[in-house]
Motif scaffolding. Structure first.
Motif, PDB file in Angstrom:
ATOM      1  N   ASP A 294       0.764  -1.080   0.070  1.00 35.16           N
ATOM      2  CA  ASP A 294       0.150  -0.289   0.166  1.00 35.16           C
ATOM      3  C   ASP A 294       1.056   1.306   0.295  1.00 35.16           C
ATOM      4  O   ASP A 294       1.642   1.212   0.496  1.00 35.16           O
ATOM      5  CB  ASP A 294      -1.160  -0.060   1.145  1.00 35.16           C
ATOM      6  CG  ASP A 294      -2.164  -1.087   1.419  1.00 35.16           C
ATOM      7  OD1 ASP A 294      -2.094  -1.680   0.145  1.00 35.16           O
ATOM      8  OD2 ASP A 294      -2.806  -1.016   2.018  1.00 35.16           O
ATOM      9  N   ILE A 295       0.508   2.091  -0.707  1.00 35.34           N
ATOM     10  CA  ILE A 295       1.129   3.204  -0.996  1.00 35.34           C
ATOM     11  C   ILE A 295       0.168   4.275   0.045  1.00 35.34           C
ATOM     12  O   ILE A 295      -0.875   4.996   0.070  1.00 35.34           O
ATOM     13  CB  ILE A 295       1.877   3.741  -1.947  1.00 35.34           C
ATOM     14  CG1 ILE A 295       0.328   4.319  -2.614  1.00 35.34           C
ATOM     15  CG2 ILE A 295       2.796   2.943  -2.686  1.00 35.34           C
ATOM     16  CD1 ILE A 295       0.809   4.946  -4.604  1.00 35.34           C
ATOM     17  N   LYS A 296       1.203   5.507   1.361  1.00 36.29           N
ATOM     18  CA  LYS A 296       0.017   6.779   1.676  1.00 36.29           C
ATOM     19  C   LYS A 296       0.745   7.650   1.304  1.00 36.29           C
ATOM     20  O   LYS A 296       1.536   7.797   1.093  1.00 36.29           O
ATOM     21  CB  LYS A 296       0.192   6.574   3.166  1.00 36.29           C
ATOM     22  CG  LYS A 296      -0.165   7.111   3.788  1.00 36.29           C
ATOM     23  CD  LYS A 296      -0.135   6.857   5.695  1.00 36.29           C
ATOM     24  CE  LYS A 296      -0.116   4.991   5.613  1.00 36.29           C
ATOM     25  NZ  LYS A 296       0.177   5.286   7.545  1.00 36.29           N
ATOM     26  N   ASP A 297      -0.213   8.788   1.170  1.00 38.30           N
ATOM     27  CA  ASP A 297       0.041  10.263   1.045  1.00 38.30           C
ATOM     28  C   ASP A 297       0.532  11.312   2.396  1.00 38.30           C
ATOM     29  O   ASP A 297       0.367  10.260   2.706  1.00 38.30           O
ATOM     30  CB  ASP A 297      -1.729  10.754  -0.616  1.00 38.30           C
ATOM     31  CG  ASP A 297      -2.275  10.895   0.736  1.00 38.30           C
ATOM     32  OD1 ASP A 297      -2.899  11.302   2.143  1.00 38.30           O
ATOM     33  OD2 ASP A 297      -3.723  11.164   0.042  1.00 38.30           O
ATOM     34  N   LYS A 298       0.439  12.745   1.668  1.00 39.28           N
ATOM     35  CA  LYS A 298       1.579  13.360   2.910  1.00 39.28           C
ATOM     36  C   LYS A 298      -0.118  13.705   4.553  1.00 39.28           C
ATOM     37  O   LYS A 298       0.331  14.065   4.933  1.00 39.28           O
ATOM     38  CB  LYS A 298       2.074  14.329   2.720  1.00 39.28           C
ATOM     39  CG  LYS A 298       0.914  15.469   2.099  1.00 39.28           C
ATOM     40  CD  LYS A 298       1.927  16.835   1.465  1.00 39.28           C
ATOM     41  CE  LYS A 298       1.216  17.659   0.578  1.00 39.28           C
ATOM     42  NZ  LYS A 298       0.586  18.457   1.941  1.00 39.28           N
TER      43      LYS A 298
END
Length: 380
Positions: A294-298
């Motif tokens: 999974d990737i996560k934004d700021k």
């Protein structure tokens, strides 16, 4: 007859007197209207003391700390000596005059670090009722070095508490600051120096543009310097004399046990593919595991609406596995959100996420974010 009349007169008189007490009162409606009261608010964070929360020119009376953390002053600088702190979320902090952060205010911290590895510093804010902004971590990596640098903590859309229960934090009555080093990650030992903590206008923060791809980690350093694990079922270490990360799983799977790290901001609209070079050694009786990314934004929103996983094969040779996030920037849990692909700042990985418990070892040689063009070349 006269006696009867006399009694009647007495009763009539008493009844007439009692009727006085039942007379309908006249209401003065003006006294019944409640005046509108403005909700209580703290002082605008930018106005109080010119935004300075602490410049450490005075004594440290308002500061407190947990086990393993020693607070002192070095000239007009705050010195925080830390000994094996991180995995248990041990904080230090201080109470402050109630401040109003509702006008998109942020915090700037000027600091530096001494130690063997670079830690992650996180700041939570607490309102006057004790509710804390811990639903989404507001944190940054601080590189080891002798020079002070400015780091920014933006709380826009992050006024939520996730633990011990779900609550909305009141941004108009911020009354406490809590700072963590390597929260939930490997224990860290070193010294953090803070020169000042100042409230700033988030709109005036320096604009950071995401890079186009690049190597996330080639494990030339111990992973404990930048990676964290979310469960005792997962352990990470560097293979001796090799640039390889060894992830040992003892039962990870059903409860979505995680490991991950913060990354320098990336623009996934230009380079949307994660390449992981890996192999596994399965414990006896266990099948090849599935690795999910999974990737996560700021702002803490996670691209978890699509199940991005690959089965990692056992064997002596490393292979490349690809996770293409093109058009997959949506969050389903804990609520539906659109993830900003231009501002990706974290990566979270799972072994057999939500599936059977896995015993074995995953070896990772390199993690890289690449363009679609490079992806097509490598897939040939």
């Amino acid at each position: 007859m006269k006696k009867y009349i006399k009694i009647s007169l007495v009763v009539s008189t008493l009844f007439a007197q009692s009727c006085v007490h039942f007379a309908k009162p006249e209401l003065d409606h003006s006294s019944q209207i409640a005046e509108y009261q403005e909700p209580e608010k703290g002082v605008n964070a930018l106005d109080f003391n010119k935004g300075v929360i602490d410049d450490f020119s005075g004594e440290l009376y308002s500061w407190w700390s947990g086990d393993g953390i020693t607070l002192s002053k070095k000239s007009d600088t705050f010195k925080i000596a830390i000994n094996n702190v991180g995995s248990m979320y041990v904080p230090f902090g201080r109470e402050i005059t109630s401040l109003d952060f509702s006008n998109n205010n942020a915090i700037r911290v000027r600091m530096r670090v001494e130690g063997k590895i670079s830690p992650t510093v996180r700041i939570d804010l607490k309102d006057n009722l004790g509710r804390t902004t811990n639903s989404s971590a507001v944190q940054t990596k601080v590189a080891v070095g002798r020079d002070y640098k400015d780091f920014y903590f933006n709380y826009k859309d992050k006024w939520k508490q996730g633990w011990p229960d779900n609550q909305i934090v009141d941004p108009t009555l911020v009354s406490s600051v809590m700072i963590f080093v390597n929260p939930g990650m490997s224990d860290w030992t070193g010294t953090l120096y803070i020169d000042e903590i100042v409230a700033v206008d988030a709109n005036a923060m320096p604009k950071v543009v995401g890079s186009v791809g690049g190597v996330i980690d080639n494990f030339d350093e111990d992973p404990s310097s930048s990676w964290w694990t979310g469960s005792s079922k997962i352990a990470m270490e560097k293979v001796a004399d090799k640039d390889i990360c060894k992830i040992t799983s003892e039962g990870a799977g059903a409860n979505y046990e995680t490991f991950g790290r913060m990354i320098d901001m990336l623009d996934f609209t230009q380079a949307p593919v994660v390449r992981i070079r890996a192999r596994v050694e399965n414990a006896e009786g266990f099948d090849n595991p599935k690795l999910r990314v999974d990737i996560k934004d700021k702002d803490g929103r996670t691209a978890n609406a699509f199940d991005m996983r690959n089965t990692i094969e056992a064997g002596a040779e490393f292979k490349d596995y690809f996770f293409d996030f093109t058009g997959k920037y949506e969050q389903n849990w804990p609520d539906k959100q659109i993830v900003n692909p231009k501002e990706i700042e974290a990566m979270v990985l799972f072994i057999n996420a939500g599936g059977p418990a896995y015993n074995g070892v995953v070896y990772i040689e390199e993690i890289e974010v690449i363009t679609l063009e490079k992806y097509k070349q490598l897939k040939k």
